[in-house]
Write an enzyme that holds these catalytic residues in place. Structure first.
Site, PDB file in Angstrom:
ATOM      1  N   ARG A  12       0.843  -1.211   0.000  1.00  0.00           N
ATOM      2  CA  ARG A  12       0.000   0.000   0.000  1.00  0.00           C
ATOM      3  C   ARG A  12       0.875   1.257   0.000  1.00  0.00           C
ATOM      4  O   ARG A  12       0.923   1.982  -0.993  1.00  0.00           O
ATOM      5  CB  ARG A  12      -0.947  -0.029   1.222  1.00  0.00           C
ATOM      6  CG  ARG A  12      -2.098   0.965   1.138  1.00  0.00           C
ATOM      7  CD  ARG A  12      -1.743   2.354   1.591  1.00  0.00           C
ATOM      8  NE  ARG A  12      -1.197   2.390   2.939  1.00  0.00           N
ATOM      9  CZ  ARG A  12      -0.552   3.438   3.430  1.00  0.00           C
ATOM     10  NH1 ARG A  12      -0.364   4.525   2.699  1.00  0.00           N
ATOM     11  NH2 ARG A  12      -0.043   3.409   4.657  1.00  0.00           N
ATOM     12  N   ASP A  13       1.626   1.501   1.046  1.00  0.00           N
ATOM     13  CA  ASP A  13       2.429   2.725   1.134  1.00  0.00           C
ATOM     14  C   ASP A  13       3.499   2.730   0.043  1.00  0.00           C
ATOM     15  O   ASP A  13       3.768   3.770  -0.582  1.00  0.00           O
ATOM     16  CB  ASP A  13       3.094   2.804   2.526  1.00  0.00           C
ATOM     17  CG  ASP A  13       3.355   4.220   2.985  1.00  0.00           C
ATOM     18  OD1 ASP A  13       3.671   5.055   2.143  1.00  0.00           O
ATOM     19  OD2 ASP A  13       3.267   4.481   4.199  1.00  0.00           O
ATOM     20  N   HIS A 206       5.297   4.152  12.651  1.00  0.00           N
ATOM     21  CA  HIS A 206       5.296   4.161  11.178  1.00  0.00           C
ATOM     22  C   HIS A 206       6.295   5.227  10.723  1.00  0.00           C
ATOM     23  O   HIS A 206       5.955   6.392  10.547  1.00  0.00           O
ATOM     24  CB  HIS A 206       3.869   4.496  10.713  1.00  0.00           C
ATOM     25  CG  HIS A 206       3.646   4.520   9.234  1.00  0.00           C
ATOM     26  ND1 HIS A 206       2.981   3.523   8.549  1.00  0.00           N
ATOM     27  CD2 HIS A 206       3.957   5.446   8.293  1.00  0.00           C
ATOM     28  CE1 HIS A 206       2.895   3.827   7.270  1.00  0.00           C
ATOM     29  NE2 HIS A 206       3.479   5.004   7.076  1.00  0.00           N
ATOM     30  N   HIS A 208       8.886   6.857   8.123  1.00  0.00           N
ATOM     31  CA  HIS A 208       9.481   6.995   6.786  1.00  0.00           C
ATOM     32  C   HIS A 208      10.956   7.340   6.978  1.00  0.00           C
ATOM     33  O   HIS A 208      11.378   7.767   8.056  1.00  0.00           O
ATOM     34  CB  HIS A 208       8.717   8.046   5.973  1.00  0.00           C
ATOM     35  CG  HIS A 208       7.398   7.513   5.481  1.00  0.00           C
ATOM     36  ND1 HIS A 208       7.234   7.014   4.209  1.00  0.00           N
ATOM     37  CD2 HIS A 208       6.200   7.365   6.093  1.00  0.00           C
ATOM     38  CE1 HIS A 208       5.979   6.584   4.074  1.00  0.00           C
ATOM     39  NE2 HIS A 208       5.326   6.782   5.201  1.00  0.00           N
ATOM     40  N   CYS A 239       4.091   9.262   0.514  1.00  0.00           N
ATOM     41  CA  CYS A 239       2.705   9.683   0.362  1.00  0.00           C
ATOM     42  C   CYS A 239       2.625  10.703  -0.765  1.00  0.00           C
ATOM     43  O   CYS A 239       3.346  11.708  -0.742  1.00  0.00           O
ATOM     44  CB  CYS A 239       2.188  10.280   1.673  1.00  0.00           C
ATOM     45  SG  CYS A 239       0.516  10.906   1.500  1.00  0.00           S
ATOM     46  N   ASN A 248       9.250   3.977   3.474  1.00  0.00           N
ATOM     47  CA  ASN A 248       9.148   3.546   4.868  1.00  0.00           C
ATOM     48  C   ASN A 248      10.446   2.852   5.258  1.00  0.00           C
ATOM     49  O   ASN A 248      11.177   2.357   4.402  1.00  0.00           O
ATOM     50  CB  ASN A 248       8.002   2.522   5.018  1.00  0.00           C
ATOM     51  CG  ASN A 248       6.664   3.130   4.758  1.00  0.00           C
ATOM     52  OD1 ASN A 248       6.272   3.303   3.615  1.00  0.00           O
ATOM     53  ND2 ASN A 248       5.955   3.467   5.813  1.00  0.00           N
TER      54      ASN A 248
HETATM   55  P1  HMG Z   1     -13.609  13.876  -1.538  1.00  0.00           P
HETATM   56  O1  HMG Z   1     -13.264  14.791  -2.662  1.00  0.00           O
HETATM   57  O2  HMG Z   1     -13.955  14.515  -0.244  1.00  0.00           O
HETATM   58  O3  HMG Z   1     -14.721  12.836  -1.932  1.00  0.00           O
HETATM   59  O4  HMG Z   1     -12.376  12.900  -1.408  1.00  0.00           O
HETATM   60  P2  HMG Z   1     -16.163  13.049  -2.455  1.00  0.00           P
HETATM   61  O5  HMG Z   1     -17.037  12.222  -1.604  1.00  0.00           O
HETATM   62  O6  HMG Z   1     -16.480  14.509  -2.643  1.00  0.00           O
HETATM   63  O7  HMG Z   1     -16.094  12.374  -3.916  1.00  0.00           O
HETATM   64  C1  HMG Z   1     -15.242  12.882  -4.954  1.00  0.00           C
HETATM   65  C2  HMG Z   1     -14.922  11.743  -5.918  1.00  0.00           C
HETATM   66  O8  HMG Z   1     -14.170  10.744  -5.229  1.00  0.00           O
HETATM   67  C3  HMG Z   1     -16.154  11.016  -6.468  1.00  0.00           C
HETATM   68  O9  HMG Z   1     -15.810  10.514  -7.757  1.00  0.00           O
HETATM   69  C4  HMG Z   1     -16.294   9.820  -5.547  1.00  0.00           C
HETATM   70  O10 HMG Z   1     -16.958   8.729  -6.144  1.00  0.00           O
HETATM   71  C5  HMG Z   1     -14.829   9.470  -5.319  1.00  0.00           C
HETATM   72  P3  HMG Z   1     -16.203  11.337  -9.104  1.00  0.00           P
HETATM   73  O11 HMG Z   1     -17.665  11.531  -9.007  1.00  0.00           O
HETATM   74  O12 HMG Z   1     -15.427  12.626  -9.050  1.00  0.00           O
HETATM   75  O13 HMG Z   1     -15.749  10.400 -10.187  1.00  0.00           O
HETATM   76  N1  HMG Z   1     -14.632   8.767  -4.054  1.00  0.00           N
HETATM   77  C6  HMG Z   1     -14.128   7.530  -3.957  1.00  0.00           C
HETATM   78  N2  HMG Z   1     -13.715   6.643  -4.902  1.00  0.00           N
HETATM   79  C7  HMG Z   1     -13.255   5.455  -4.459  1.00  0.00           C
HETATM   80  N3  HMG Z   1     -13.200   5.115  -3.154  1.00  0.00           N
HETATM   81  C8  HMG Z   1     -13.601   5.972  -2.197  1.00  0.00           C
HETATM   82  C9  HMG Z   1     -14.095   7.228  -2.594  1.00  0.00           C
HETATM   83  N4  HMG Z   1     -14.561   8.296  -1.907  1.00  0.00           N
HETATM   84  C10 HMG Z   1     -14.884   9.228  -2.811  1.00  0.00           C
HETATM   85  N5  HMG Z   1     -13.511   5.608  -0.917  1.00  0.00           N
HETATM   86  C11 HMG Z   1     -11.110  11.112  -0.454  1.00  0.00           C
HETATM   87  C12 HMG Z   1     -12.069  12.268  -0.210  1.00  0.00           C
HETATM   88  C13 HMG Z   1     -10.500  10.750   0.871  1.00  0.00           C
HETATM   89  C14 HMG Z   1     -11.871   9.929  -1.017  1.00  0.00           C
HETATM   90  C15 HMG Z   1     -10.007  11.497  -1.452  1.00  0.00           C
HETATM   91  O14 HMG Z   1      -9.422  12.700  -1.023  1.00  0.00           O
HETATM   92  C16 HMG Z   1      -8.945  10.426  -1.577  1.00  0.00           C
HETATM   93  O15 HMG Z   1      -9.177   9.349  -2.109  1.00  0.00           O
HETATM   94  N6  HMG Z   1      -7.711  10.730  -1.149  1.00  0.00           N
HETATM   95  C17 HMG Z   1      -6.602   9.805  -1.248  1.00  0.00           C
HETATM   96  C18 HMG Z   1      -5.848   9.801   0.034  1.00  0.00           C
HETATM   97  C19 HMG Z   1      -4.712   8.804  -0.017  1.00  0.00           C
HETATM   98  O16 HMG Z   1      -4.834   7.711  -0.526  1.00  0.00           O
HETATM   99  N7  HMG Z   1      -3.535   9.204   0.541  1.00  0.00           N
HETATM  100  C20 HMG Z   1      -2.405   8.352   0.632  1.00  0.00           C
HETATM  101  C21 HMG Z   1      -2.559   7.375   1.766  1.00  0.00           C
HETATM  102  S1  HMG Z   1      -2.346   8.129   3.387  1.00  0.00           S
HETATM  103  C22 HMG Z   1      -0.646   7.964   3.718  1.00  0.00           C
HETATM  104  O17 HMG Z   1       0.093   7.585   2.840  1.00  0.00           O
HETATM  105  C23 HMG Z   1      -0.118   8.225   5.093  1.00  0.00           C
HETATM  106  C24 HMG Z   1       0.116   6.923   5.897  1.00  0.00           C
HETATM  107  O18 HMG Z   1       1.022   6.071   5.218  1.00  0.00           O
HETATM  108  C25 HMG Z   1       0.692   7.257   7.289  1.00  0.00           C
HETATM  109  C26 HMG Z   1       1.907   8.189   7.222  1.00  0.00           C
HETATM  110  O19 HMG Z   1       2.873   7.897   6.509  1.00  0.00           O
HETATM  111  O20 HMG Z   1       1.846   9.207   7.923  1.00  0.00           O
HETATM  112  C27 HMG Z   1      -1.189   6.152   6.120  1.00  0.00           C
HETATM  113 MG    MG Z   2       3.155   6.190   5.261  1.00  0.00          MG
END
Ligand code: HMG
Ligand code: MG
Length: 275
Positions: A12-13, A206, A208, A239, A248
């Site tokens: 995933r990450d 966690h 990085h 990210c 990571n």
């Molecule tokens: P939003 O804009 O608030 O969502 O996004 P919305 O409800 O307004 O919908 C907008 C569009 O997103 C729509 O599609 C929805 O269908 C779609 P459109 O009509 O434009 O075609 N949508 C989705 N599609 C699939 N699955 C869903 C979903 N929800 C809405 N669940 C949202 C909010 C969170 C969904 C968006 O901002 C997003 O997907 N962000 C991605 C965040 C991400 O993946 N970040 C990386 C992971 S976090 C990380 O790496 C940190 C971590 O490792 C820890 C660390 O290192 O600190 C965990």
């Molecule tokens: Mg991370």
């Protein structure tokens, strides 16, 4: 002998920021190799908007195929879930382990999930409750614990307090050094402060590894008695919404640090082809 626990996050990450998109089959193969090496607890994908994170598209299929291949381990294949839509998908495919996520940084949280921190907290409470009601194992990531790409150095001793209720309600809390700028001193200070004491057994670290601090950060946490770490086979990770964030800490590195610290494990990554 105390036991090391690893949550393997490369699928995933690592893959979310790899720069090339792997097919569902390639991802299933990758996870299968990790699983056979003794890594059981694996974050296998993310049910996020595929337009924003194309590499995670099809994570539902990845999960379903892995569950069919290794039904005995289904509960340990987790998925990252951002919102109600993601949780519904997780329910629909029979996923039993989900990871929600938020951050201490307003700017990062907005860029990552389009929510203020307060909105996130309000939204996650009911989602966590719904997931637990279904018997799921629930993890909560808090990102930018030590540093934020947009806001700079953070103050976790103060800033983590707002998550107390959420922390009480989940099985696992993963504290993210999203940028890799966190230092051993910051980790030691946070632990010594005592704010984590109430959830000590739930804490996963966690780290990085952008600036080469991650191994020393893990050493400090191990010295203070923590045994649960997120890591990534081959050290891939980052990210897309945190510019400059690198991989990571490598799972291989955590295994060698565990040897140093006298923690037991049965993971054998030598000779395993990663990507
Ligand atoms: P939003 O804009 O608030 O969502 O996004 P919305 O409800 O307004 O919908 C907008 C569009 O997103 C729509 O599609 C929805 O269908 C779609 P459109 O009509 O434009 O075609 N949508 C989705 N599609 C699939 N699955 C869903 C979903 N929800 C809405 N669940 C949202 C909010 C969170 C969904 C968006 O901002 C997003 O997907 N962000 C991605 C965040 C991400 O993946 N970040 C990386 C992971 S976090 C990380 O790496 C940190 C971590 O490792 C820890 C660390 O290192 O600190 C965990
Ligand atoms: Mg991370």
């Amino acid at each position: 002998m105390r036991e090391l626990k690893i949550c393997e996050v490369a699928p995933r990450d690592g893959l979310q920021s790899l720069g090339r998109v792997l097919s569902v089959e390639e991802r299933v193969d990758f996870v299968s190799r990790l699983y056979r090496a003794g890594l059981f607890k694996i974050e296998v994908g993310a049910l996020v908007n595929p337009k924003l994170v194309p590499a995670m598209a099809g994570s539902d299929e990845v999960f379903t195929k892995l569950s069919a291949l290794f039904p005995e381990n289904q509960k340990n294949f987790s998925l990252l879930v951002p919102n109600a839509k993601g949780l519904e998908k997780a329910f629909a495919i029979g996923c039993q382990s989900v990871a929600f996520f938020t951050a201490t940084s307003e700017t990062f949280n907005q860029k990552n999930i389009n929510r203020t921190v307060a909105e996130s907290i309000a939204e996650l409470g009911p989602l966590i409750a719904a997931a637990r009601e279904k018997g799921m194992l629930v993890r909560l990531y808090v990102s930018t614990v030590f540093d934020c790409a947009y806001e700079g150095t953070k103050n976790p001793e103060k800033e983590l307090a707002i998550f107390s209720e959420l922390f009480d309600s989940v099985d696992e809390i993963s504290l993210g050094d999203t940028t890799g700028r966190g230092t051993p001193q910051q980790v030691a200070t946070l632990i010594a402060h005592g704010i984590l004491d109430r959830w000590r057994d739930k804490i996963w670290w966690h780290f990085h590894d952008t600036y080469g601090h991650a191994a020393d950060n893990v050493r400090v946490a191990m010295r203070e008695g923590f045994t649960q770490f997120d890591s990534s086979a081959g050290g891939i990770g980052g990210c897309p919404f945190s510019p400059g964030a690198k991989g990571n800490i490598a799972t291989e590195k955590v295994l060698s640090l565990a040897r140093e610290a006298g923690l037991a494990h049965n993971i054998r990554l030598e000779g395993v082809r990663l990507l």
